[in-house]
Design an enzyme around this catalytic site. Structure first.
Site, short mmCIF file in Angstrom:
data_model
loop_
_atom_site.label_atom_id
_atom_site.label_comp_id
_atom_site.label_asym_id
_atom_site.label_seq_id
_atom_site.Cartn_x
_atom_site.Cartn_y
_atom_site.Cartn_z
N ASP A 49 0.87 -1.22 -0.09
CA ASP A 49 -0.07 -0.10 -0.02
C ASP A 49 0.94 1.47 0.10
OD1 ASP A 49 0.87 -0.06 2.64
OD2 ASP A 49 -1.02 0.01 3.35
N SER A 50 2.16 1.18 0.23
CA SER A 50 3.14 2.28 -0.22
C SER A 50 3.01 2.73 -1.55
CB SER A 50 4.61 1.72 0.00
OG SER A 50 4.80 0.62 -0.96
N ASP A 88 -1.00 -6.12 -0.29
CA ASP A 88 -1.31 -5.54 0.97
C ASP A 88 -2.83 -5.31 1.33
OD1 ASP A 88 0.49 -4.99 2.98
OD2 ASP A 88 0.97 -3.05 1.86
N LYS A 118 -1.15 -9.51 2.67
CA LYS A 118 -0.24 -9.09 4.12
C LYS A 118 -1.22 -7.96 4.94
CE LYS A 118 3.37 -6.02 3.94
NZ LYS A 118 2.93 -4.59 4.65
N GLU A 187 9.82 -4.01 10.24
CA GLU A 187 10.07 -2.81 9.55
C GLU A 187 10.70 -1.88 10.71
OE1 GLU A 187 7.22 -1.02 6.93
OE2 GLU A 187 8.41 0.84 6.89
O1 KIV Z 1 3.63 -1.34 1.58
C1 KIV Z 1 4.58 -1.61 1.61
O2 KIV Z 1 5.36 -1.24 0.52
C2 KIV Z 1 5.32 -2.24 2.78
C3 KIV Z 1 6.60 -2.67 2.56
C4 KIV Z 1 7.55 -1.54 3.04
C5 KIV Z 1 6.90 -3.86 3.59
O3 KIV Z 1 4.68 -2.57 3.66
#
Ligand code: KIV
Length: 272
Positions: A49-50, A88, A118, A187
């Protein structure tokens, strides 16, 4: 007839079985331009979700919704063949109850074709992780600096600086592992804590800004390729794609403005 075995996607159980073995390589990817380049070189791709921040210009991941994750997840699954694809679960799509989490995770799995989801959170998400795992949904957990909790954490800060915080994060990692997660992202925690978590839990730890002793590593692809201006201090830049794009666009703009490109470029040529 080719003797080569057809490429087959890696699975969550295969990633889980790598605990303590060859380090697990992973990156985020969000679209059909980059995902196929990453696919043959990593073990799993996270549609994180980044993407809200690095692809959509948001200040945090909180504004990312299920539909956006489904759209990006589909593009990544469609354009890859070998890596496990993990998508995510966005903020607000899973926290209310295990049943709500199941509905969201089932949509992500069914509508994208991904192999796992995730979610962020430790002990308080253990019941939900168990509920999903028991219903056929492989879950990767995420502890330590959990970006969806940025407001509660007071910013994107590294975690585990005192004994109480370290004990809490270690307990979170143990709880998600015992609940049935197949791997856990660790993280932004101090290195000795990431190392203790890796020694203690029975599932692979995937570090980001944590320790090279984790069972695997992940980075946000835009950060490591030099596509973002502000990157966390721990990120090594392995490429300078931002500069390469600026140079190409600048060369193109110069040629167009000066009508400098050869007459047979940028025009359709008659066939034959
Ligand atoms: O959203 C994301 O990219 C993440 C990673 C930084 C692990 O959760």
């Amino acid at each position: 007839m080719s003797a080569q075995k057809p490429a087959r996607r890696r699975t969550a159980p295969e990633i889980q079985a790598r605990k303590g073995g060859t380090p697990i390589v992973s990156l985020t990817a969000y679209n059909a331009a980059f995902a196929p380049l990453v696919d043959p070189l990593v073990d799993f791709i996270l549609v994180g979700d980044s993407l809200g921040m690095v692809e959509h210009g948001m200040d945090s991941t909180l504004g990312v919704g299920l539909e956006l994750m489904i759209a990006h997840g589909r593009a990544v699954v469609r354009s890859t063949a070998m890596s496990l694809i993990v998508v995510d679960m966005p903020f607000g799509s899973y926290e209310a109850s295990p049943e709500a989490a199941f509905r969201s995770a089932a949509r992500l799995m069914a509508e994208t074709g991904c192999g796992a989801v995730k979610l962020e959170g430790g002990a308080h998400m253990a019941e939900t992780i168990g509920f999903l795992a028991a219903r056929g949904i492989p879950v990767m957990a995420h502890v330590g600096l959990t970006p969806q909790a940025v407001n509660a954490l007071g910013g994107f800060r590294s975690q585990g600086h005192d004994a109480a915080a370290r004990e809490k994060i270690l307990g979170d990692a143990v709880a998600v592992s015992e609940a049935g997660a197949f791997a856990v992202v660790v993280e932004g925690v101090v290195a000795p804590l990431a190392e203790e978590i890796t020694r203690t839990v029975s599932i692979p730890t995937i570090g980001i800004g944590a320790s090279s002793a984790c069972d695997g590593q992940i980075l946000v692809i835009n950060d490591m390729l030099g596509l973002t201006d502000r990157v966390p201090r721990f990120v090594k830049r392995y490429g300078a794609i931002g500069e390469a794009v600026s140079k190409a666009v600048s060369d193109y703009a110069g040629e167009v403005r000066e009508r400098a490109f050869p007459a047979d470029e940028h025009v359709y040529k008659p066939r034959g």
